[in-house]
Design a protein around this motif. Sequence first.
Motif, PDB file in Angstrom:
ATOM      1  N   ALA B 175      35.612  48.326  37.039  1.00  0.00           N
ATOM      2  CA  ALA B 175      36.561  48.469  35.927  1.00  0.00           C
ATOM      3  C   ALA B 175      37.977  48.194  36.406  1.00  0.00           C
ATOM      4  CB  ALA B 175      36.467  49.875  35.329  1.00  0.00           C
ATOM      5  N   MET B 176      38.315  48.676  37.586  1.00  0.00           N
ATOM      6  CA  MET B 176      39.652  48.438  38.147  1.00  0.00           C
ATOM      7  C   MET B 176      39.871  46.942  38.399  1.00  0.00           C
ATOM      8  SD  MET B 176      40.291  51.484  40.887  1.00  0.00           S
ATOM      9  CE  MET B 176      40.466  53.184  40.403  1.00  0.00           C
ATOM     10  N   LEU B 177      38.852  46.264  38.888  1.00  0.00           N
ATOM     11  CA  LEU B 177      38.990  44.821  39.138  1.00  0.00           C
ATOM     12  C   LEU B 177      39.206  44.063  37.836  1.00  0.00           C
ATOM     13  CD1 LEU B 177      36.255  44.244  41.866  1.00  0.00           C
ATOM     14  CD2 LEU B 177      38.711  43.921  42.158  1.00  0.00           C
ATOM     15  N   LEU B 178      38.479  44.468  36.794  1.00  0.00           N
ATOM     16  CA  LEU B 178      38.653  43.803  35.497  1.00  0.00           C
ATOM     17  C   LEU B 178      40.066  44.027  34.969  1.00  0.00           C
ATOM     18  CD1 LEU B 178      35.212  44.604  33.810  1.00  0.00           C
ATOM     19  CD2 LEU B 178      36.021  42.381  34.577  1.00  0.00           C
ATOM     20  N   LEU B 186      44.250  36.782  34.393  1.00  0.00           N
ATOM     21  CA  LEU B 186      42.962  36.122  34.620  1.00  0.00           C
ATOM     22  C   LEU B 186      41.964  36.661  33.599  1.00  0.00           C
ATOM     23  CD1 LEU B 186      42.584  34.235  37.067  1.00  0.00           C
ATOM     24  CD2 LEU B 186      41.437  36.093  38.248  1.00  0.00           C
ATOM     25  N   SER B 187      41.214  35.779  32.964  1.00  0.00           N
ATOM     26  CA  SER B 187      40.240  36.271  31.989  1.00  0.00           C
ATOM     27  C   SER B 187      38.989  36.762  32.711  1.00  0.00           C
ATOM     28  CB  SER B 187      39.859  35.138  31.039  1.00  0.00           C
ATOM     29  OG  SER B 187      39.075  34.183  31.744  1.00  0.00           O
ATOM     30  N   HIS B 188      38.160  37.515  31.982  1.00  0.00           N
ATOM     31  CA  HIS B 188      36.882  37.958  32.543  1.00  0.00           C
ATOM     32  C   HIS B 188      36.052  36.750  32.990  1.00  0.00           C
ATOM     33  CE1 HIS B 188      37.929  41.864  31.394  1.00  0.00           C
ATOM     34  NE2 HIS B 188      36.890  42.228  30.683  1.00  0.00           N
ATOM     35  N   GLN B 189      36.145  35.676  32.243  1.00  0.00           N
ATOM     36  CA  GLN B 189      35.369  34.465  32.563  1.00  0.00           C
ATOM     37  C   GLN B 189      35.788  33.873  33.904  1.00  0.00           C
ATOM     38  OE1 GLN B 189      36.177  35.153  29.347  1.00  0.00           O
ATOM     39  NE2 GLN B 189      34.012  35.440  28.895  1.00  0.00           N
ATOM     40  N   GLU B 190      37.071  34.092  34.254  1.00  0.00           N
ATOM     41  CA  GLU B 190      37.592  33.475  35.474  1.00  0.00           C
ATOM     42  C   GLU B 190      37.485  34.370  36.705  1.00  0.00           C
ATOM     43  OE1 GLU B 190      41.326  32.937  33.296  1.00  0.00           O
ATOM     44  OE2 GLU B 190      41.416  30.922  34.142  1.00  0.00           O
ATOM     45  N   LEU B 191      37.233  35.667  36.507  1.00  0.00           N
ATOM     46  CA  LEU B 191      37.241  36.583  37.648  1.00  0.00           C
ATOM     47  C   LEU B 191      36.109  36.288  38.620  1.00  0.00           C
ATOM     48  CD1 LEU B 191      38.340  39.110  39.127  1.00  0.00           C
ATOM     49  CD2 LEU B 191      36.769  40.469  37.733  1.00  0.00           C
TER      50      LEU B 191
END
Lengths: 145, 561
Positions: B175-178, B186-191
């Motif tokens: 959750a912290m990384l998101l 950065l979007s979730h798609q790019e992480l």
Amino acid sequence: MKAAQKKIRVLLAKVGLDGHDRGIKIVALGLRDAGMEVIYTGLHQTPSQVVRIALQEDVDVLGLSFSSGAHMTLVPEIMKLLEEAKIRDSVQVILGGFLPEEEEIAYLKNLGVKEIFGIDSRLPDVVTYIQGAMKGGEGMKGVIG
Amino acid sequence: MLKGEEMSEIREKIKAWESKHRESFAKESQPKFLSDSGIELQRIYTSLDLQEHGFDDMRDLGLPGEFPFTRGIDPSMYRKDLPKFRQYSGYATPEETNTLFKNLIAQGQTGFSLALDLPTQLGYDSDFPMSHGEVGKTGLILQSMQDMEIAFSGVDISQVFINSVSNAQAMVIFAMLLCLAEEKGLSHQELKGSMQNDILKEYTTRGNYIFPVKPAVRLTADIIEYCAKSVPQFWPVNVSGIHYTEAGANRVHEGAYVLATAFAYIDEILARGIAIDEFAGTFSFNASQNHTDFFGEIAKIRAMRRLWARTLREKYKAQTPKSMMMRLAAINGGSVMTRQQPECNTVRNTVAGLIGFLAGAQQSSLRTIDEVFGIPSEEAQILTTRIQQVLLFETNITGTIDPLGGSYYVESLTSDYETKIAEEIARVEDRGGMVAAVEQGYVQREIMKDAYETQRKFEAGEIVRVGANKFVMEEKPHMRNPYKADPQVEEKAISKVKKLRASRDQSAVAQSLDALKKASRDPKKNLVPFVITCVKNSVTMGEICSTLREVFGVYREPRLF
């Protein structure tokens, strides 16, 4: 006729958050194979939990395993609690699992730890030590340097 | 394939050879030569052995990048991309970690593993009673989103690959990384990144667990499911074998428990109605590359890779090749190193590195020669990197794929390992699967027996460690470098978290924890969004995990003694 020999009762414990238990499980099996009664607490025990079990189970030896640096914080606490429970002199405390520094050995033995079995110790040495310490009765000093 | 006539001819020749050399055989140093898992090594292996194993070239060996991937998961393997080496890093404070990251990036590192301290890994804040004496000793103290922001301040996370060694509380780190990604645009798609998130091995080998097994597996699966649906470049689980080996497991047990664990996670996700090919391709693995049985280790890795592919296709009906590929990091362990004559560890590391490369691993991690004494020195870290570089750039092993493929010995041994690993997996399945086997203490007992047997053999000299129990010499005391924690670290962390708690929007904290509690009581709810909300409201690691402890309870180890 020789009286039946009372089995040596050993409590083995992992105190604190350290999760390494390969060594202590090996020691548990080795002591059991040498005819001792072994109780192993499992991980994440607190000092007071360990001392309570030591008291309840009327153990002869308390073996503590550490591999992170927490022994310097936790062992003094345990020795204090053993003192409060009035079993500090009747329970032989031995440590294992780490590579002790010279100053640490002196400090810990001053606290009342009887022996420290560094990482490269052999099982027969632990067995021999405990059997020897029990024969000597209460208040026996550490045998193996 | 040999014809019946050819087989008889070879058999006759071997018989004659055995008769002729009986005297020599009688002088052999042991009646039997065994691997650690009891597989007996024959004096020689011939084409007959392949035949007797039912070996079919195209079916069992196949081609690189094609099912069953015995020869490797990529058609070009190292001819195209050399395996990566990972750097482990982390200091106690977020500020020190930030400096370290920036230095490593300046040196050209593009990926690191985040090491966390024990309180963080076990879901405690620094001021919780169990944290006393443990704060900051094994890695980073991560108590809140603020710590995460400091650790990654000025770091472009789209350019670096972060692996988090996080399991019981992986959801909080995830959750912290998101949130971090969001803050950095950065979007979730790019992480990109990865998480170990392999909770089952904590109960059996590593000890960093919090909750009972079933709710813990639910959390693991929540992360995998969430990634499958919305974080496609993130690797949400790294099913771990190295910890089994370090706990003492023999190679068959390591292989079996790794695979059985992965199957348990698969079963959990399939039960949620998600198709196999939507998530199996996000699984990655690690396995040991210990020098103590060179060919056995290579065979084990090839067997695991093939068994994974076969099970995914035949049992789970996977269609996508990516689902059936075992992406593997090979790692060697400290338990097979010595403190005596530690220069010998250079050789152990070199042989270990060679194992992983010959077995087709995607990543390789080696120990340093001085890790047996404490924190690795910089010189030792450089030497480890050079070992891998010498192997990859000087020996020409990378010019062909799966160089050992087709060897009578290696293929027979791979087949033997596959059979034995499958048998152990079946035993686990008979007990109700890996989750049940762990709850019953079965896996723990098997590993304990293996560890005890190894100790016995070592003390008897049947297992040799040069310098330690054979070829021993008088030595000068070795340089030790034990980690000396800053005694103030714990105090500072405590005052920091207390300050944070006092400065937050208390009602937002209470509301988000309440919502998390409610959601966690519903096994059908994915908890990731609820933990994200908590983390955004500066709820601490300890507070989130305490709430989950209230709902799930804590794990009680089955009594082994």
